[in-house]
Design a protein around this motif. Structure first.
Motif, PDB file in Angstrom:
ATOM      1  N   TYR C 199       3.469  -9.220   7.000  1.00 39.26           N
ATOM      2  CA  TYR C 199       4.544  -8.731   6.151  1.00 39.26           C
ATOM      3  C   TYR C 199       4.008  -8.343   4.787  1.00 39.26           C
ATOM      4  O   TYR C 199       4.406  -7.343   4.202  1.00 39.26           O
ATOM      5  N   ALA C 202       2.454  -5.098   4.903  1.00 39.77           N
ATOM      6  CA  ALA C 202       3.473  -4.062   5.081  1.00 39.77           C
ATOM      7  C   ALA C 202       4.186  -3.776   3.761  1.00 39.77           C
ATOM      8  O   ALA C 202       4.480  -2.626   3.433  1.00 39.77           O
ATOM      9  N   ASP C 205       2.148  -1.677   1.758  1.00 40.26           N
ATOM     10  CA  ASP C 205       2.194  -0.313   2.271  1.00 40.26           C
ATOM     11  C   ASP C 205       3.537   0.355   2.030  1.00 40.26           C
ATOM     12  O   ASP C 205       3.737   1.501   2.433  1.00 40.26           O
ATOM     13  N   ALA C 207       6.700  -0.690   3.145  1.00 40.55           N
ATOM     14  CA  ALA C 207       7.702  -0.728   4.210  1.00 40.55           C
ATOM     15  C   ALA C 207       8.989  -1.367   3.702  1.00 40.55           C
ATOM     16  O   ALA C 207       8.952  -2.268   2.867  1.00 40.55           O
ATOM     17  N   SER C 208      10.126  -0.904   4.206  1.00 46.80           N
ATOM     18  CA  SER C 208      11.395  -1.536   3.850  1.00 46.80           C
ATOM     19  C   SER C 208      11.614  -2.716   4.795  1.00 46.80           C
ATOM     20  O   SER C 208      10.946  -2.837   5.819  1.00 46.80           O
ATOM     21  N   GLN C 211      12.469  -1.643   8.244  1.00 48.25           N
ATOM     22  CA  GLN C 211      11.296  -1.206   9.009  1.00 48.25           C
ATOM     23  C   GLN C 211      10.463  -2.392   9.473  1.00 48.25           C
ATOM     24  O   GLN C 211       9.982  -2.426  10.600  1.00 48.25           O
ATOM     25  N   MET C 212      10.332  -3.391   8.591  1.00 49.34           N
ATOM     26  CA  MET C 212       9.522  -4.559   8.957  1.00 49.34           C
ATOM     27  C   MET C 212      10.153  -5.300  10.132  1.00 49.34           C
ATOM     28  O   MET C 212       9.477  -5.784  11.028  1.00 49.34           O
ATOM     29  N   LYS C 215       9.440  -3.020  13.167  1.00 48.20           N
ATOM     30  CA  LYS C 215       8.053  -2.659  13.453  1.00 48.20           C
ATOM     31  C   LYS C 215       7.114  -3.854  13.468  1.00 48.20           C
ATOM     32  O   LYS C 215       6.008  -3.755  13.966  1.00 48.20           O
TER      33      LYS C 215
END
Lengths: 370, 292, 307
Positions: C199, C202, C205, C207-208, C211-212, C215
């Protein structure tokens, strides 16, 4: 006092044989260390002595009595486990006394024993604590206390220090040695750490793949390994091994490799081996960098690891790593310039290229280290 | 993590999620609140569907009726007998059994474990089990209910797995110290397994407390039935019982408030052990992976 | 020892480990007496069972009971209902705990999360009699909250529990309401095992959370999901018939009667033990095949057997 005798002891799991007909005599009061890589059968052997594993074949004798079918509790041995197996719900005193209470020892005697053992191990102020509230070293001591309180005929240690950090390990090692001196109880100790084996043992048993490779005093194993396995296992860093071809006769045997050559000790066996492949072994301590004599071997220096008074020179010789242990003399600059070394023929070991067995046993005097 | 670091989209997501979870939680909670409200309402208010969230014309009438009903106390007592007796019986079987099954030196261990596992895959069914209980003379008896459901494969395997995960060196150390198997179990493994045993005991307690089907099938004598069987009788039989309804017309309680009151009385003990249950069942479900 | 016979070996082991066998004995005897002996009694499925003659002395009738069973509309209907109810329970009931676990995982407020979990686990521990009582009350035409809402919206009240078309939705919904929360524990545990560094990287990177969740979290617990699915398929026929007995009535038998409730009525209430035992045997064999299939499936998929 009592010894332990293993006579052609075999351990099989189904069709798989993991310990192959081991013979070993542990003398009374002796401290014997079984050492070898994981899976070599050393723990299994120890557990057969303890009675925790059945003996598939052969006999184990403790104090002159065959114990193959004697329950562990009736063998009069005590064991220190790798994870200590301290009962978390009991305090230190009760952990130490567990075995005595199970055996219905009179109360007063139990209390006296706890006190005595706690005194020996320096646990007196921790008797009320639970194992969870102790440090690693203290837990280790409680585990030993639980073993010595019963005054067994034999102590068995199964990698007792492997859960400790490096500093504590050194400290506890010395403590075990001192305890053995004081109590003089026959001990069998299993470890995968050759340093532990070297420092603790009266005699070391090197094992591999369920076989005993060599039995001897630490110095014996260091100077006269019987094969390349023992040579590569004992010593830190271990013996350098180079593949080479024998040249010359019995008078002046030499070994050549990658365009270089080095004088070998005069061994009778070598005369018939001219032109054959051998492995030559040179201990890092025996490789001298100065003064470089006429018989010098060139190496390519990769890296100097400084340890303080000593340094390890990581070099490449004939495409293989070769380690030299050198004294720094307080300055490492000059070590960065090293391009060659030499080694006295009497310090060089020669092993059969195929079987790895050592040729001869020349009388060597120890010169390495410092 | 800090909410302030979130993007606007993330904040919306977090709040929406919170809202949905709240909704689900309330929908779980509401029926219990509703039943409690009904049980404290007047019979007329309950029968005419006026109760929504809080008691209407609050009264203890339903509870008075229940407390004065001898059968309530009889079945309540019986439930306690089955729960306590059954749980103790289960533990007496399961603890030593699971310990033996967990020992690697047990000869034929695979066979014995298979014997347990097979009962979880294949079940003779209701009829042969019932006929067997009858042939054993265990119909209509306290002992039949207590012994007939003593061993449960799931609980046995759960505890066995826990024992298996206790490092073997504890047993070995105790054995070298001179302990026999019973001493190893009693003095070392039991104290080390308190959470697992508590889990199994709580599972037994709850399933005993809630059990109704076999009690209904195996017990005919009103003096022996547990609370759940009586509650089912009240709910499904008395609902259409004209005599019961007519006697209740003017009373401060009704069929609805009475059954709600019994439900409340029956849930309370579960709620009392629930905190303990919750402490352990997370562990219990995952016992396979527990390491000391 | 080398030259010992199997018999000597057993004798030695018995003498060494007799205490273990003593511990095991009560459980083994219990299993034989209460679970294996009824399997012997299953033979009445092929016999004309009479209480007076007993199991062994009753005459054999071969497959007669099975012919009767499959010639009976009621039994065939019960089989059909079992399959339909199981399939829909799986279809609607299986995803809910997963969603619930994902949602719980996204809650940051610890106390709120703990309270919500405490509440949604609770129904699992409540007896089916009480759950049925609550359902009956809630759906009652005169006092129930559901009909209260319906009339408030201006519609006619519905007597849900007498309507065959409403039985399955109510039964399956009740099952989800009772068990979804508790079933989410397994997934929450799987989620707890996901490495936090996944996490964190992510987040770095960009990510919302949404999305986490899709994904990272969901793929990470896929193995658990598949194993649970296999287990559920193995237990497909295990309809909680206790709940059905509590909720159904003759008016809804058409959609509610399953194999076990049929057995209960024919055998335990009607005394047709042999016929009902035959139905039970049929049920048990199908369930057994499903379980074995599920287990070998799980072995292949996860290389871990379920037991």
């Amino acid at each position: 006092m009592s010894g332990v005798i293993l006579d052609k002891v075999v351990k099989r799991y189904g069709a798989v044989e993991v310990v192959h007909a081991i013979d070993l005599t542990v003398e009374p009061q002796e401290f014997v260390v079984l050492v070898g890589p994981s899976g070599c059968g050393k723990s299994t052997t120890l557990r057969m002595i303890a009675g925790l594993e059945e003996i598939s074949d052969g006999t184990v004798e403790i104090d002159g009595r065959v114990v193959n079918r004697v329950a562990p509790k009736d063998r009069d041995v005590a064991m220190v486990f790798q994870n200590y197996a301290l009962y978390p719900h009991l305090n230190v005193a009760d952990n130490i006394a567990f075995g005595l209470r199970i055996r219905r020892t009179p109360k007063a005697e139990v209390l006296a024993s706890i006190e005595e053992v706690a005194g020996i191990l320096g646990l007196t102020e921790y008797l009320d604590r639970r194992p969870a509230d102790l440090s690693g070293g203290q837990r280790q001591r409680v585990a030993m206390g639980r073993a010595i309180v019963r005054h067994p005929k034999v102590f068995l240690f199964d990698e007792p220090l492997s859960n400790l950090d490096a500093k504590l390990r050194t400290q506890m090692r010395a403590e075990i040695k001192r305890l053995h001196k004081r109590l003089g109880v026959t001990s069998v100790y299993v470890t995968h750490d050759q340093v532990e084996a070297m420092t603790l043992a009266d005699r070391i048993v090197v094992m591999q793949d369920g076989h005993i490779e060599q039995i001897g005093t630490p110095m014996d194993l260091f100077l006269n390994p019987v094969n390349t396995f023992v040579a590569g296992f004992i010593g830190s860093p271990p013996m350098n091994q180079i593949e080479a071809i024998v040249e010359g006769g019995a008078d002046a045997p030499r070994a050549t490799f990658a365009g270089q050559s080095i004088a070998l000790p005069k061994l009778d066996e070598l005369s018939s081996r001219v032109g054959e492949k051998v492995t030559i072994g040179i201990r890092p301590e025996h490789a001298k960098i100065e003064p470089a004599g006429a018989d010098a071997i060139s190496v390519e220096l990769d890296l100097v690891e400084t340890l303080g008074s000593e340094a390890l020179l990581h070099t490449t010789l004939a495409g293989n790593p070769f380690i030299i242990k050198a004294e720094t003399g307080g300055d490492v600059e000059h070590l960065n310039q090293v391009t060659q070394f030499w080694a006295g023929p009497e310090t060089i070991k020669v092993f059969d290229g195929k079987t790895g067995r050592a040729f001869g046993h020349p009388a060597t005097s120890y010169q390495g280290g410092s | 993590m800090n909410m302030n670091l979130y993007s606007r989209g993330d904040k919306t997501f977090v709040w929406l999620n919170m809202f949905l979870v709240t909704l689900f939680t309330l929908s779980t909670l509401y029926p219990f609140i509703y039943i409690a409200a009904v049980s404290f309402s007047s019979g007329f208010a309950a029968s005419s569907g006026k109760v929504v969230l809080t008691p209407i014309n609050a009264t203890m009438a339903a509870y008075n009726y229940v407390m004065n009903e001898p059968q309530f106390w009889i079945s309540y007592r019986n439930t306690f007998i089955y729960t306590i007796g059954g749980t103790i019986m289960s533990l007496l079987f399961i603890i030593p059994g699971a310990y033996a099954l967990s020992r690697p030196q047990l000869y034929g261990r695979r066979f014995w474990n298979l014997m347990v596992a097979f009962t979880m895959w294949f079940n003779a069914g209701l009829i042969p089990f019932f006929l067997n209980m009858r042939d054993l003379g265990l119909l209509d008896s306290y002992f039949g209910i207590i012994i007939g459901f003593a061993v449960n494969g799931f609980n046995l395997i759960l505890l066995r797995n826990f024992f298996e995960n206790i490092p073997q060196s504890f047993e070995e150390a105790a054995r070298m110290d001179g302990a026999n198997e019973f001493q190893v179990l009693w003095k070392v493994y039991l104290p080390l397994s308190k959470p697992a045993i508590a889990t199994v005991a709580l599972f037994c307690i709850v399933s005993r407390w809630n059990g109704f089907f076999w009690a209904m099938v195996l017990l005919k004598d009103d003096d022996k039935v547990p609370l759940q069987v009586w509650l089912r009788f009240i709910i499904s039989e008395l609902q259409d019982d004209e005599e019961f309804s007519s006697t209740l017309v003017d009373a401060a309680y009704s069929f609805e408030t009475v059954s709600a009151a019994i439900i409340v009385c029956s849930i309370i003990p579960v709620l009392l052990v629930y905190p303990f249950l919750q402490k352990y069942f997370n562990k219990g479900i995952l016992l396979g992976g527990v390491k000391e | 020892m080398p030259d010992e016979t199997r018999f000597q070996r057993v004798l030695f082991v018995l003498r060494r480990d007799w205490q273990l066998y003593l511990m095991l004995a009560p459980t083994v005897i219990w299993l034989l007496l209460f679970l294996y002996k009824p399997m012997y009694g299953l033979q009445i499925a092929f016999k004309d069972y009479s209480i007076f003659r007993g199991i062994a002395a009753s005459p054999w009738v071969g497959l007669e009971h099975f012919h009767t069973l499959f010639g009976s509309d009621q039994f065939v209907r019960a089989v059909k209902n079992t399959v339909i109810i199981s399939a829909f329970s799986l279809l609607f009931g299986f995803p809910v705990p997963i969603l619930l676990a994902l949602m719980f995982n996204e809650i940051l407020h610890k106390t709120f999360k703990k309270t919500a979990q405490t509440i949604v686990y609770l129904p699992h521990f409540i007896s089916s009699v009480i759950i049925a009582g609550i359902v009956i009350t809630a759906f009652s035409p005169s006092v129930g909250i559901i009909n209260y809402l319906i009339s408030w919206l201006g519609f006619e009240p519905i007597y849900f529990l007498t309507k065959p078309e409403w039985f399955r939705p109510i039964f399956i919904g009740t099952g989800i309401w009772q068990e979804a929360g508790f079933s989410s524990i397994v997934y929450l545990a799987a989620i707890a095992g996901v490495s936090p560094t996944l996490y964190e990287s992510a987040v770095v990177d960009g990510a919302s959370r949404w999305q986490m969740m899709w994904k990272i979290t969901l793929p990470s617990i896929m193995t658990t999901i598949i194993i649970m699915l296999i287990i559920r398929i193995g237990n497909l026929l295990e309809v909680s018939f206790e709940m059905i007995i509590l909720l159904y009535q003759p008016a809804t038998f058409e959609t509610a009667d399953v194999v076990n409730t049929w057995i209960y009525r024919q055998g335990l209430q009607g005394g047709q033990y042999d016929l009902a035992a035959a139905a039970g045997l049929f049920n048990a064999v199908v369930a057994f095949v499903l379980v074995i299939a599920a287990n070998s499936l799980s072995k292949r998929y996860s290389r871990t057997s379920l037991w």
